[in-house]
Design a protein around this motif. Structure first.
Motif, PDB file in Angstrom:
ATOM      1  N   LYS A  37      -8.416  56.429  13.942  1.00 53.61           N
ATOM      2  CA  LYS A  37      -7.824  55.117  14.189  1.00 53.61           C
ATOM      3  C   LYS A  37      -8.370  54.105  13.184  1.00 53.61           C
ATOM      4  CE  LYS A  37      -7.030  52.092  18.111  1.00 53.61           C
ATOM      5  NZ  LYS A  37      -7.359  51.876  19.510  1.00 53.61           N
ATOM      6  N   THR A  38      -7.480  53.379  12.522  1.00 55.48           N
ATOM      7  CA  THR A  38      -7.921  52.429  11.506  1.00 55.48           C
ATOM      8  C   THR A  38      -7.919  50.985  11.991  1.00 55.48           C
ATOM      9  OG1 THR A  38      -5.691  52.197  10.617  1.00 55.48           O
ATOM     10  CG2 THR A  38      -7.118  53.883   9.614  1.00 55.48           C
ATOM     11  N   SER A  39      -7.260  50.700  13.087  1.00 56.32           N
ATOM     12  CA  SER A  39      -7.196  49.326  13.569  1.00 56.32           C
ATOM     13  C   SER A  39      -7.771  49.230  14.970  1.00 56.32           C
ATOM     14  CB  SER A  39      -5.735  48.843  13.601  1.00 56.32           C
ATOM     15  OG  SER A  39      -5.207  48.866  12.299  1.00 56.32           O
ATOM     16  N   ARG A  40      -8.659  48.272  15.135  1.00 55.16           N
ATOM     17  CA  ARG A  40      -9.287  48.009  16.429  1.00 55.16           C
ATOM     18  C   ARG A  40      -9.371  46.507  16.591  1.00 55.16           C
ATOM     19  NH1 ARG A  40     -11.418  52.669  14.565  1.00 55.16           N
ATOM     20  NH2 ARG A  40     -11.820  54.316  16.056  1.00 55.16           N
ATOM     21  N   ALA A  41      -9.295  46.052  17.821  1.00 53.23           N
ATOM     22  CA  ALA A  41      -9.340  44.617  18.105  1.00 53.23           C
ATOM     23  C   ALA A  41     -10.714  44.046  17.732  1.00 53.23           C
ATOM     24  CB  ALA A  41      -9.060  44.366  19.579  1.00 53.23           C
ATOM     25  N   CYS A  42     -10.685  42.900  17.064  1.00 56.71           N
ATOM     26  CA  CYS A  42     -11.917  42.197  16.713  1.00 56.71           C
ATOM     27  C   CYS A  42     -11.832  40.798  17.306  1.00 56.71           C
ATOM     28  CB  CYS A  42     -12.072  42.113  15.206  1.00 56.71           C
ATOM     29  SG  CYS A  42     -13.464  41.089  14.667  1.00 56.71           S
ATOM     30  N   PRO A  43     -12.724  40.411  18.203  1.00 61.00           N
ATOM     31  CA  PRO A  43     -13.822  41.192  18.735  1.00 61.00           C
ATOM     32  C   PRO A  43     -13.341  42.205  19.764  1.00 61.00           C
ATOM     33  CG  PRO A  43     -13.851  38.994  19.723  1.00 61.00           C
ATOM     34  CD  PRO A  43     -12.699  39.041  18.745  1.00 61.00           C
ATOM     35  N   PRO A  44     -14.140  43.170  20.099  1.00 67.67           N
ATOM     36  CA  PRO A  44     -15.525  43.386  19.725  1.00 67.67           C
ATOM     37  C   PRO A  44     -15.706  44.251  18.483  1.00 67.67           C
ATOM     38  CG  PRO A  44     -14.971  44.933  21.442  1.00 67.67           C
ATOM     39  CD  PRO A  44     -13.728  44.112  21.171  1.00 67.67           C
ATOM     40  N   PHE A  45     -14.641  44.892  18.002  1.00 71.60           N
ATOM     41  CA  PHE A  45     -14.774  45.875  16.921  1.00 71.60           C
ATOM     42  C   PHE A  45     -14.566  45.217  15.562  1.00 71.60           C
ATOM     43  CE2 PHE A  45     -13.160  48.159  20.678  1.00 71.60           C
ATOM     44  CZ  PHE A  45     -14.282  48.927  20.931  1.00 71.60           C
ATOM     45  N   CYS A  46     -15.531  44.436  15.146  1.00 73.14           N
ATOM     46  CA  CYS A  46     -15.468  43.692  13.891  1.00 73.14           C
ATOM     47  C   CYS A  46     -16.297  44.397  12.821  1.00 73.14           C
ATOM     48  CB  CYS A  46     -16.017  42.284  14.104  1.00 73.14           C
ATOM     49  SG  CYS A  46     -15.154  41.370  15.411  1.00 73.14           S
ATOM     50  N   LEU A  47     -15.960  44.152  11.568  1.00 73.66           N
ATOM     51  CA  LEU A  47     -16.742  44.727  10.476  1.00 73.66           C
ATOM     52  C   LEU A  47     -18.167  44.211  10.536  1.00 73.66           C
ATOM     53  CD1 LEU A  47     -14.251  44.452   7.488  1.00 73.66           C
ATOM     54  CD2 LEU A  47     -14.725  46.425   8.946  1.00 73.66           C
ATOM     55  N   GLN A  48     -19.104  45.094  10.267  1.00 76.06           N
ATOM     56  CA  GLN A  48     -20.523  44.753  10.317  1.00 76.06           C
ATOM     57  C   GLN A  48     -21.053  44.551   8.892  1.00 76.06           C
ATOM     58  OE1 GLN A  48     -21.936  44.191  13.344  1.00 76.06           O
ATOM     59  NE2 GLN A  48     -19.837  44.549  14.004  1.00 76.06           N
ATOM     60  N   PRO A  49     -22.020  43.666   8.734  1.00 79.90           N
ATOM     61  CA  PRO A  49     -22.557  43.401   7.395  1.00 79.90           C
ATOM     62  C   PRO A  49     -23.329  44.593   6.835  1.00 79.90           C
ATOM     63  CG  PRO A  49     -23.857  42.254   9.049  1.00 79.90           C
ATOM     64  CD  PRO A  49     -22.687  42.876   9.767  1.00 79.90           C
ATOM     65  N   MET A  50     -23.460  44.625   5.539  1.00 76.96           N
ATOM     66  CA  MET A  50     -24.214  45.692   4.878  1.00 76.96           C
ATOM     67  C   MET A  50     -25.691  45.628   5.256  1.00 76.96           C
ATOM     68  SD  MET A  50     -23.883  48.348   2.955  1.00 76.96           S
ATOM     69  CE  MET A  50     -22.343  48.200   2.111  1.00 76.96           C
ATOM     70  N   ALA A  51     -26.226  44.428   5.360  1.00 75.23           N
ATOM     71  CA  ALA A  51     -27.632  44.243   5.741  1.00 75.23           C
ATOM     72  C   ALA A  51     -27.659  43.679   7.157  1.00 75.23           C
ATOM     73  CB  ALA A  51     -28.324  43.299   4.767  1.00 75.23           C
TER      74      ALA A  51
END
Length: 191
Positions: A37-51
């Motif tokens: 699955k490539t699409s998820r609701a944001c929030p809660p499934f948001c991109l997370q930072p590298m650090a």
């Protein structure tokens, strides 16, 4: 299909057993439906930072494999799968131990027991000496999941040193997308 041009597979001796990490040789293989699955609701499934937390290193797959070979095999490190037990039961990175992110929250009555199991020495109350604590890499489902981030923040809040914490941002989605070995039915679920 090796891991790199010079490394066909990685072998890790751990607790009297050998773990082999390799790439799937079936060129028609696809990623499991849980991670396709490539699409998820944001929030809660948001991109997370590298650090995720200042001072915490982010690892790729080769760094994670090196960590397993160097730190985990020597008993100085642990690979933590911060996902919920039902996701862990579906399969995880070989040698991973399931410590769900919520178990590391300060309001969990067993949190201090988990910190002690990771090598922290209690100093009284919620204070610990982490000088002998294990180095760890934490991961979750992937770059759209915040479970590893929440675990890292909770560990830092407990005083765990950032130099002993590492983050595998790609998580299970990247691990499976690369066709790397997935272990199922692993033991080691935290209280």
């Amino acid at each position: 299909m090796g891991l790199t041009e010079k490394m066909a597979e990685a072998r890790i001796a751990l607790d009297g057993r050998e773990i082999v990490i390799a790439r799937n040789q079936d060129e028609t293989a696809t990623i499991s439906s849980d991670f396709a699955k490539t699409s998820r609701a944001c929030p809660p499934f948001c991109l997370q930072p590298m650090a995720p937390v200042s001072g915490v290193d982010t690892y790729g797959e080769l760094e994670l494999i090196g960590f397993l070979q160097d730190k985990v095999a020597a008993g100085n490190g642990v690979l933590i799968d911060t996902r919920l037990p039902e996701w862990f039961a579906k399969g995880s990175i070989p040698a991973a131990v399931n410590v769900p992110f919520a178990t590391l929250a300060s309001d969990n009555p067993y949190r201090n027991d988990i910190l002690i199991a990771l090598g922290a020495k209690p100093l009284g109350g919620d204070s610990f000496d982490f000088s002998a604590a294990l180095d760890m890499v934490v991961f979750c489902n992937g770059i759209w999941s915040d479970q590893a981030m929440r675990a890292l923040r909770a560990l830092r809040g407990a005083g765990y040193p950032t130099e002993k914490l590492h983050y595998y941002r790609g998580g299970m989605q990247d691990w499976q997308a690369l066709g790397l070995t997935v272990a199922s039915g692993q033991e080691g679920v935290a209280p």
